[in-house]
Design an enzyme around this catalytic site. Structure first.
Site, PDB file in Angstrom:
ATOM      1  N   TYR A 160      87.059  59.584  22.411  1.00 48.99           N
ATOM      2  CA  TYR A 160      88.075  59.354  23.438  1.00 48.99           C
ATOM      3  C   TYR A 160      87.467  58.997  24.791  1.00 48.99           C
ATOM      4  O   TYR A 160      87.668  57.890  25.310  1.00 48.99           O
ATOM      5  CB  TYR A 160      88.954  60.606  23.536  1.00 48.99           C
ATOM      6  CG  TYR A 160      90.009  60.593  24.601  1.00 48.99           C
ATOM      7  CD1 TYR A 160      90.787  59.468  24.840  1.00 48.99           C
ATOM      8  CD2 TYR A 160      90.258  61.739  25.353  1.00 48.99           C
ATOM      9  CE1 TYR A 160      91.778  59.472  25.813  1.00 48.99           C
ATOM     10  CE2 TYR A 160      91.251  61.767  26.321  1.00 48.99           C
ATOM     11  CZ  TYR A 160      92.007  60.626  26.554  1.00 48.99           C
ATOM     12  OH  TYR A 160      92.976  60.638  27.520  1.00 48.99           O
ATOM     13  N   SER A 189      81.967  70.739  30.810  1.00 43.39           N
ATOM     14  CA  SER A 189      83.371  71.121  30.813  1.00 43.39           C
ATOM     15  C   SER A 189      83.641  72.209  31.846  1.00 43.39           C
ATOM     16  O   SER A 189      82.770  73.038  32.141  1.00 43.39           O
ATOM     17  CB  SER A 189      83.755  71.635  29.425  1.00 43.39           C
ATOM     18  OG  SER A 189      84.994  72.302  29.436  1.00 43.39           O
ATOM     19  N   TYR A 216      82.856  77.007  21.833  1.00 42.77           N
ATOM     20  CA  TYR A 216      82.743  75.656  22.381  1.00 42.77           C
ATOM     21  C   TYR A 216      82.270  75.705  23.833  1.00 42.77           C
ATOM     22  O   TYR A 216      81.331  75.018  24.232  1.00 42.77           O
ATOM     23  CB  TYR A 216      84.084  74.927  22.295  1.00 42.77           C
ATOM     24  CG  TYR A 216      84.178  73.729  23.208  1.00 42.77           C
ATOM     25  CD1 TYR A 216      83.534  72.535  22.877  1.00 42.77           C
ATOM     26  CD2 TYR A 216      84.883  73.779  24.419  1.00 42.77           C
ATOM     27  CE1 TYR A 216      83.598  71.432  23.724  1.00 42.77           C
ATOM     28  CE2 TYR A 216      84.946  72.696  25.263  1.00 42.77           C
ATOM     29  CZ  TYR A 216      84.311  71.521  24.910  1.00 42.77           C
ATOM     30  OH  TYR A 216      84.359  70.437  25.756  1.00 42.77           O
ATOM     31  N   LYS A 223      78.581  74.453  25.846  1.00 39.27           N
ATOM     32  CA  LYS A 223      78.465  73.652  27.069  1.00 39.27           C
ATOM     33  C   LYS A 223      77.604  74.379  28.100  1.00 39.27           C
ATOM     34  O   LYS A 223      76.720  73.787  28.737  1.00 39.27           O
ATOM     35  CB  LYS A 223      79.847  73.344  27.639  1.00 39.27           C
ATOM     36  CG  LYS A 223      80.690  72.415  26.793  1.00 39.27           C
ATOM     37  CD  LYS A 223      80.062  71.044  26.650  1.00 39.27           C
ATOM     38  CE  LYS A 223      80.968  70.076  25.925  1.00 39.27           C
ATOM     39  NZ  LYS A 223      80.346  68.740  25.724  1.00 39.27           N
TER      40      LYS A 223
END
Length: 331
Positions: free
Chosen positions: A11, A125, A149, A153
């Site tokens: 994306y 993030s 997740y 990061k």
């Protein structure tokens, strides 16, 4: 400049590839298509009118394969998007996330050092901030994140910070994203999740299209303007341009920047904006909060504005309009 884009079919990666190509940079895409589709390559070519585009279907954590690509291409810069990204999946499969996301970062960093790459930009993030009072800024101490997740990061950031100390000739930049939504104005590329969407905007567009019956809003008892969660939404094209700004303007050895609008928008505000702009009613039910969700998250993006000369240009109305155009074009 010749830029290797890991995860360049995804994306955010695909929109960044478009921006790079339209500015005349040469791009090498590496993607294993785990969470993306091969047809994105043709769509990038259609948008940019560039037919010759280098693409390698490869796992960026594979040292031997990536060594061959680095040796052959001799790139000037790496923009690193590749990695697993579903928060819920990371809770169910933490080892898969730690193994893939950390190994991918270390492999690309190691090869960047070996082949004397000048610029390394990492897709981080806002989750690295954990539960802190917004607006969030780059000097804040990082807190415990709410899922594996987010931890990958944060750990990747630490790896790259340590790595930067012995690689003074390389510009290493960490970009902390907030909530990217929207799509390219052509309607050809955008967010296309596999299965049930994890993110709000594609779920909204699928409800609008009739793919899903209704939207579920997780909680309406937060201390916010209307009780629903507040996030910092940024158009994916603005986000992509933030990478270009980092590539061209980052001067020091190690840099961290927030990429966000600096404005908080609630879930209901986003839904009502979508309805108003696109003329479509979105049915929704209020359900219980999700574990780990925070009430309010938005950026202080002043550092990127000052040092990278970057800021958001596209509005929330642009975001919901472009997202809907892309969804309508999907078959």
């Amino acid at each position: 400049m010749k830029v290797l884009v890991s995860g360049g079919m995804g994306y955010i990666g695909s929109h960044t590839v478009v921006e790079l190509l339209e500015l005349g940079h040469e791009v090498v895409i590496v993607d294993n298509l785990y969470n993306s589709q091969i047809d994105v390559l043709d769509k990038i070519k259609t948008i940019t009118k560039i037919n010759k585009l280098k693409f390698y279907e490869a796992d960026c954590s594979n040292m031997n394969i990536m060594d061959n690509i680095f040796n052959k291409e001799q790139v000037d810069a790496v923009i690193h998007f590749a990695g697993y990204k579903a928060v819920g999946e990371s809770v169910l499969k933490p080892l898969m996330y730690y193994q893939n996301n950390l190994n991918t970062t270390m492999t690309l960093a190691s090869l960047s050092e070996k082949y004397k790459v000048k610029h390394f930009i990492f897709s981080s993030s806002a989750t690295v901030y954990g539960d802190q009072v917004s607006p969030l800024h780059e000097l804040m101490e990082l807190k415990v994140t709410t899922n594996p997740y987010g931890e990958t990061k944060k750990m990747s950031e630490r790896i790259l910070k340590d790595f930067s100390r012995n690689n003074k000739d390389m510009n290493i930049t960490l970009l902390r994203y907030f909530n990217p939504i929207g799509a390219h104005k052509s309607g050809l590329i955008g967010e296309k999740p596999q299965g049930i969407p994890n993110n709000l905007m594609p779920y909204v567009t699928q409800v609008a299209k009739g793919i899903r019956e209704k939207l579920f809003v997780f909680g309406n008892d937060y201390d916010t303007v209307d009780g629903t969660g507040v996030r910092d939404y940024i158009h994916v094209v603005d986000l992509a341009k933030g990478h270009i700004a980092a590539l061209m303007n980052a001067k020091s050895n190690f840099n961290i920047y927030n990429l966000g609008s600096g404005v908080g928008t609630s879930v209901l505000e986003l839904i009502h904006t979508f309805e108003r702009v696109n003329g479509i009613k979105i049915p929704y039910d209020i359900v219980e909060r999700r574990p780990g969700d925070l009430a309010t998250v938005y950026a202080d993006a002043s550092k990127a504005k000052k040092e990278l000369h970057w800021g958001t240009k596209l509005t929330l109305e642009d975001m919901v309009k472009d997202a809907w155009v892309f969804e309508k074009n999907l078959r």
